[in-house]
Design an enzyme around this catalytic site. Structure first.
Site, PDB file in Angstrom:
ATOM      1  N   THR A 252       0.845  -1.198   0.000  1.00 39.01           N
ATOM      2  CA  THR A 252       0.000   0.000   0.000  1.00 39.01           C
ATOM      3  C   THR A 252       0.882   1.251   0.000  1.00 39.01           C
ATOM      4  O   THR A 252       0.426   2.327   0.370  1.00 39.01           O
ATOM      5  CB  THR A 252      -0.936   0.033   1.225  1.00 39.01           C
ATOM      6  OG1 THR A 252      -0.151  -0.061   2.429  1.00 39.01           O
ATOM      7  CG2 THR A 252      -1.939  -1.105   1.186  1.00 39.01           C
ATOM      8  N   ARG A 254       4.016   2.526  -2.606  1.00 43.12           N
ATOM      9  CA  ARG A 254       4.109   3.013  -3.976  1.00 43.12           C
ATOM     10  C   ARG A 254       4.380   1.820  -4.887  1.00 43.12           C
ATOM     11  O   ARG A 254       5.140   0.920  -4.548  1.00 43.12           O
ATOM     12  CB  ARG A 254       5.239   4.036  -4.119  1.00 43.12           C
ATOM     13  CG  ARG A 254       4.883   5.422  -3.564  1.00 43.12           C
ATOM     14  CD  ARG A 254       3.848   6.099  -4.445  1.00 43.12           C
ATOM     15  NE  ARG A 254       3.606   7.474  -4.064  1.00 43.12           N
ATOM     16  CZ  ARG A 254       2.638   7.859  -3.229  1.00 43.12           C
ATOM     17  NH1 ARG A 254       1.846   6.956  -2.665  1.00 43.12           N
ATOM     18  NH2 ARG A 254       2.462   9.143  -2.967  1.00 43.12           N
ATOM     19  N   ASP A 279      -2.583  -2.388  -3.592  1.00 38.77           N
ATOM     20  CA  ASP A 279      -3.382  -1.174  -3.808  1.00 38.77           C
ATOM     21  C   ASP A 279      -2.664  -0.223  -4.755  1.00 38.77           C
ATOM     22  O   ASP A 279      -3.236   0.780  -5.173  1.00 38.77           O
ATOM     23  CB  ASP A 279      -3.648  -0.478  -2.464  1.00 38.77           C
ATOM     24  CG  ASP A 279      -4.526   0.750  -2.606  1.00 38.77           C
ATOM     25  OD1 ASP A 279      -5.566   0.653  -3.297  1.00 38.77           O
ATOM     26  OD2 ASP A 279      -4.178   1.814  -2.042  1.00 38.77           O
ATOM     27  N   GLU A 284       0.791   2.370 -12.816  1.00 43.51           N
ATOM     28  CA  GLU A 284      -0.617   2.740 -12.713  1.00 43.51           C
ATOM     29  C   GLU A 284      -0.912   4.010 -13.513  1.00 43.51           C
ATOM     30  O   GLU A 284      -0.050   4.882 -13.625  1.00 43.51           O
ATOM     31  CB  GLU A 284      -1.029   2.915 -11.249  1.00 43.51           C
ATOM     32  CG  GLU A 284      -0.246   3.916 -10.439  1.00 43.51           C
ATOM     33  CD  GLU A 284      -0.628   3.870  -8.970  1.00 43.51           C
ATOM     34  OE1 GLU A 284      -0.980   4.930  -8.442  1.00 43.51           O
ATOM     35  OE2 GLU A 284      -0.572   2.789  -8.358  1.00 43.51           O
ATOM     36  N   HIS A 302      -5.630   1.962  -6.024  1.00 47.06           N
ATOM     37  CA  HIS A 302      -4.974   3.032  -5.260  1.00 47.06           C
ATOM     38  C   HIS A 302      -5.996   3.835  -4.444  1.00 47.06           C
ATOM     39  O   HIS A 302      -6.159   5.046  -4.623  1.00 47.06           O
ATOM     40  CB  HIS A 302      -4.200   3.961  -6.196  1.00 47.06           C
ATOM     41  CG  HIS A 302      -3.092   4.700  -5.502  1.00 47.06           C
ATOM     42  ND1 HIS A 302      -1.939   5.102  -6.138  1.00 47.06           N
ATOM     43  CD2 HIS A 302      -2.956   5.128  -4.221  1.00 47.06           C
ATOM     44  CE1 HIS A 302      -1.152   5.741  -5.290  1.00 47.06           C
ATOM     45  NE2 HIS A 302      -1.749   5.773  -4.120  1.00 47.06           N
TER      46      HIS A 302
END
Length: 340
Positions: A252, A254, A279, A284, A302
């Protein structure tokens, strides 16, 4: 006396902008134009040079959602500051604990204060981390998919695991890591952690000076480190193979902290990892296609800080920093690049 100017790279969602419009001259960046620009950095620079803000209300994560293939990272860097046509910019108030899209050292060189929103994100991110741990442990993603496919539990039985007596290895015992540990202890989990130095808040025997040692001992490895040149691809093929058999990786922090291709290979081989809870992702909003088809991998877009309460607190802290620096001419409340 004219109002101080504030450029927002993202609209306010949870605070009424009216109260700030009374104090400051506000302008909000055209987010769609920015994201579709061939050169997002130049677009932002043009907007800053035209409006000449005293402060930049900055949401770094949205800088990643652009169509430009060669967007500089960080986007606010030495080149950016060198090409400012005025010297009124005093503050970049970053909405988020992570500020990897801003070169804080370059900002300091140009006497620009950078602030972030560290502690207000800790609780909700820690909550989500526990959600991912539980999802992996109970294989809830697999069970839900079977149910949605009309299979009830499915033809082949699968079983989760208990959290009691499992070892949770926390990489980075900062404010979020500490909150994760506090939440995991009541489940009966055993805590170990790795970072450069020991934390005074936990017993000495929780500490592991070596990352390899932590990976070897942990049933769950949870990542809570900032993204920088030392942590990019911190988790890779060279150390994924050192993880405990049937262990789980939780991220969770980066996305680029993990080499995503190496993670996919480790999950497919199944020699160590049994699953993952993610996440964040390396590229991304793009997700490695093979991750989508691997069982017992929980994927979230995220949303670590995406609660109304936390986002309101983040916005409020950003504006508290703006008022502190721009109105009160102080040093800022949560500064990441202390000025001389």
């Amino acid at each position: 006396m004219s109002k101080k100017r504030i450029l927002l790279t993202h609209p306010l969602y949870h605070l009424a902008s009216g109260r700030y419009a009374d104090k400051f001259e506000l302008k909000t960046l055209d987010l769609n134009a920015f994201q579709t620009s061939e050169n997002p950095q130049q677009y932002l620079l043009n907007e800053v040079n035209e409006f000449k803000p005293h402060a930049l209300y900055f949401i770094g994560f949205m800088m990643k959602f652009t169509h430009a293939k060669n967007t500089p990272k960080p986007i606010v860097n030495d080149h950016f500051f060198n090409n400012l046509v005025y010297k009124d910019l005093k503050l970049i108030s970053n909405n988020g604990a992570g500020y990897d899209q801003v070169d804080a050292r370059a900002a300091k060189k140009h006497s620009v204060i950078v602030t972030n929103t560290p502690d207000v994100v800790s609780d909700c991110t820690a909550d989500l981390t526990l959600h991912l741990i539980l999802s992996c442990a109970r294989r809830s993603t697999e069970f839900e998919q079977r149910l949605r496919n009309g299979e009830w539990q499915g033809s082949k039985a699968i079983f989760g695991i208990d959290l009691k007596n499992k070892v949770l290895g926390i990489v980075g015992m900062g404010s979020i890591g500490k909150e994760v540990a506090k939440r995991a202890l009541p489940f009966g989990m055993k805590i170990i952690y790795h970072q450069r130095s020991k934390s005074k808040e936990f017993p000495d025997d929780y500490y592991r000076a070596s990352l390899d040692e932590l990976l070897h001992e942990s049933d769950f490895v949870s990542l809570h480190v900032p993204l920088n040149e030392n942590t990019k691809h911190l988790i890779n093929k060279n150390n994924l193979c050192k993880m405990k058999k049937d262990s789980y990786l939780i991220n969770t922090s980066r996305g680029p902290v993990v080499n995503e291709s190496d993670l996919v290979d480790a999950l497919k081989e199944g020699k160590t990892l049994s699953g993952a809870g993610l996440d964040v992702f390396e590229f991304e909003p793009n997700v490695h296609k093979e991750l989508l088809n691997i069982p017992n991998v929980t994927l979230l877009p995220h949303i670590g800080t995406q609660t109304i309460d936390t986002r309101r607190s983040m916005e409020k802290l950003c504006w508290d920093n703006i008022e502190n620096v721009i109105e009160e001419e102080s040093k800022g409340l949560t500064v990441v690049n202390e000025q001389k």
